[in-house]
Design a protein around this motif. Structure first.
Motif, mmCIF file in Angstrom:
data_model
loop_
_atom_site.group_PDB
_atom_site.id
_atom_site.type_symbol
_atom_site.label_atom_id
_atom_site.label_comp_id
_atom_site.label_asym_id
_atom_site.label_seq_id
_atom_site.Cartn_x
_atom_site.Cartn_y
_atom_site.Cartn_z
ATOM 1 N N THR A 167 9.085 -5.609 -9.779
ATOM 2 C CA THR A 167 8.338 -4.352 -9.765
ATOM 3 C C THR A 167 7.694 -4.197 -8.398
ATOM 4 O O THR A 167 7.244 -5.172 -7.802
ATOM 5 C CB THR A 167 7.236 -4.362 -10.853
ATOM 6 N N VAL A 168 7.653 -2.951 -7.901
ATOM 7 C CA VAL A 168 6.912 -2.632 -6.684
ATOM 8 C C VAL A 168 5.671 -1.890 -7.130
ATOM 9 O O VAL A 168 5.750 -0.937 -7.908
ATOM 10 C CB VAL A 168 7.750 -1.774 -5.713
ATOM 11 N N THR A 174 10.038 0.700 -1.651
ATOM 12 C CA THR A 174 11.247 0.912 -2.451
ATOM 13 C C THR A 174 12.362 1.522 -1.611
ATOM 14 O O THR A 174 13.534 1.203 -1.820
ATOM 15 C CB THR A 174 10.968 1.793 -3.691
ATOM 16 N N ALA A 175 12.018 2.365 -0.626
ATOM 17 C CA ALA A 175 13.043 2.909 0.272
ATOM 18 C C ALA A 175 13.699 1.794 1.072
ATOM 19 O O ALA A 175 14.916 1.792 1.263
ATOM 20 C CB ALA A 175 12.426 3.948 1.201
ATOM 21 N N ALA A 221 0.831 -1.204 0.000
ATOM 22 C CA ALA A 221 0.000 0.000 0.000
ATOM 23 C C ALA A 221 0.865 1.253 0.000
ATOM 24 O O ALA A 221 0.434 2.307 -0.453
ATOM 25 C CB ALA A 221 -0.928 -0.010 1.218
ATOM 26 N N ASP A 222 2.109 1.125 0.478
ATOM 27 C CA ASP A 222 3.036 2.263 0.522
ATOM 28 C C ASP A 222 4.239 1.932 -0.354
ATOM 29 O O ASP A 222 5.268 1.468 0.126
ATOM 30 C CB ASP A 222 3.445 2.528 1.961
ATOM 31 N N THR A 223 4.108 2.167 -1.656
ATOM 32 C CA THR A 223 5.186 1.814 -2.587
ATOM 33 C C THR A 223 6.461 2.596 -2.306
ATOM 34 O O THR A 223 7.557 2.072 -2.478
ATOM 35 C CB THR A 223 4.749 2.027 -4.047
ATOM 36 N N ALA A 224 6.329 3.851 -1.875
ATOM 37 C CA ALA A 224 7.527 4.660 -1.584
ATOM 38 C C ALA A 224 8.317 4.043 -0.431
ATOM 39 O O ALA A 224 9.553 3.952 -0.486
ATOM 40 C CB ALA A 224 7.134 6.097 -1.271
ATOM 41 N N ASP A 260 9.765 -0.060 -11.345
ATOM 42 C CA ASP A 260 10.589 -1.187 -11.780
ATOM 43 C C ASP A 260 11.925 -1.132 -11.052
ATOM 44 O O ASP A 260 12.696 -0.193 -11.216
ATOM 45 C CB ASP A 260 10.805 -1.148 -13.290
ATOM 46 N N VAL A 261 12.179 -2.152 -10.239
ATOM 47 C CA VAL A 261 13.416 -2.245 -9.476
ATOM 48 C C VAL A 261 14.468 -2.980 -10.301
ATOM 49 O O VAL A 261 15.635 -2.612 -10.328
ATOM 50 C CB VAL A 261 13.160 -2.961 -8.138
#
Length: 196
Positions: free
Chosen positions: A65-66, A44-45, A38-41, A59-60
């Motif tokens: 992918t996130v 990815t952090a 729910a919190d993509t930021a 895209d990581v």
């Protein structure tokens, strides 16, 4: 329908995002994978990468992918879901596929929270073990009636790696999280529960 592996934390702060991210990275080594959060930021952090626009897929890797939503993809695509906490789960239910509870400690308060919320629909428990705890994996399995499928250590090394933004690049060397590799297989063979 794609293989889905969902992780739900007994309470906040139990390491659910870390566990889900580790499983997604391991799965992406062999097949296309999406980590749903729910919190993509924040997801990815945790991986040590800058986040994009909120709720936009990031895209990581070519195979990772996130995203905020479960993608409509082929059956060879693995989806790992960070479902948040049991309180959030009660509103949305569990997805198909495998569903695991993430329990830190293990401690009595977390077990009491799980028993109050119910364990229906879970296939097993991933324990984020802290040193010096009285309860064991065998206690968790006995109380919840669920197999312990992985035990990882909440260690200073893992915390330092995440704090330094190096989780993604050093995951393979974090022995404290090694037992999560087996959960990345979208079609695991039946195995006895881990009680270590």
């Amino acid at each position: 329908m794609n293989p889905t592996i969902t992780f739900t934390g007994a309470r906040g702060g139990h390491g659910t995002t870390t566990v889900a991210a580790a499983v997604a990275v391991h799965a992406a080594r062999t097949r296309p994978t999406t980590l749903v959060s729910a919190d993509t930021a924040a997801a990815t952090a945790l991986l040590g990468l800058p986040g994009g626009a909120e709720n936009e897929p990031i895209d990581v890797l070519p195979t990772l992918t996130v995203a905020a939503d479960i993608p409509d993809t082929s059956t060879d695509h693995v989806v790992v879901v960070d479902a948040g906490t049991l309180a959030a789960r009660s509103a949305s239910g569990l997805s198909g596929g495998r569903n695991y509870l993430v329990l830190r400690g293990p401690c009595y308060v977390a077990l009491a929270s799980v028993l109050a919320a119910g364990v229906a629909g879970f296939d097993g428990v991933a324990i984020v073990a802290e040193a010096q705890r009285s309860l064991t994996a065998a206690d968790v399995a006995d109380v919840l009636g669920l197999p312990v499928v992985a035990t990882v250590n909440a260690s200073p090394q893992v915390a330092r790696t995440i704090d330094a933004g190096l989780f993604f690049s050093r995951l393979i060397r974090l022995n404290d999280l090694a037992s999560l590799r087996s959960l990345a297989d979208p079609h695991p063979a039946r195995r006895p529960p881990s009680t270590s």
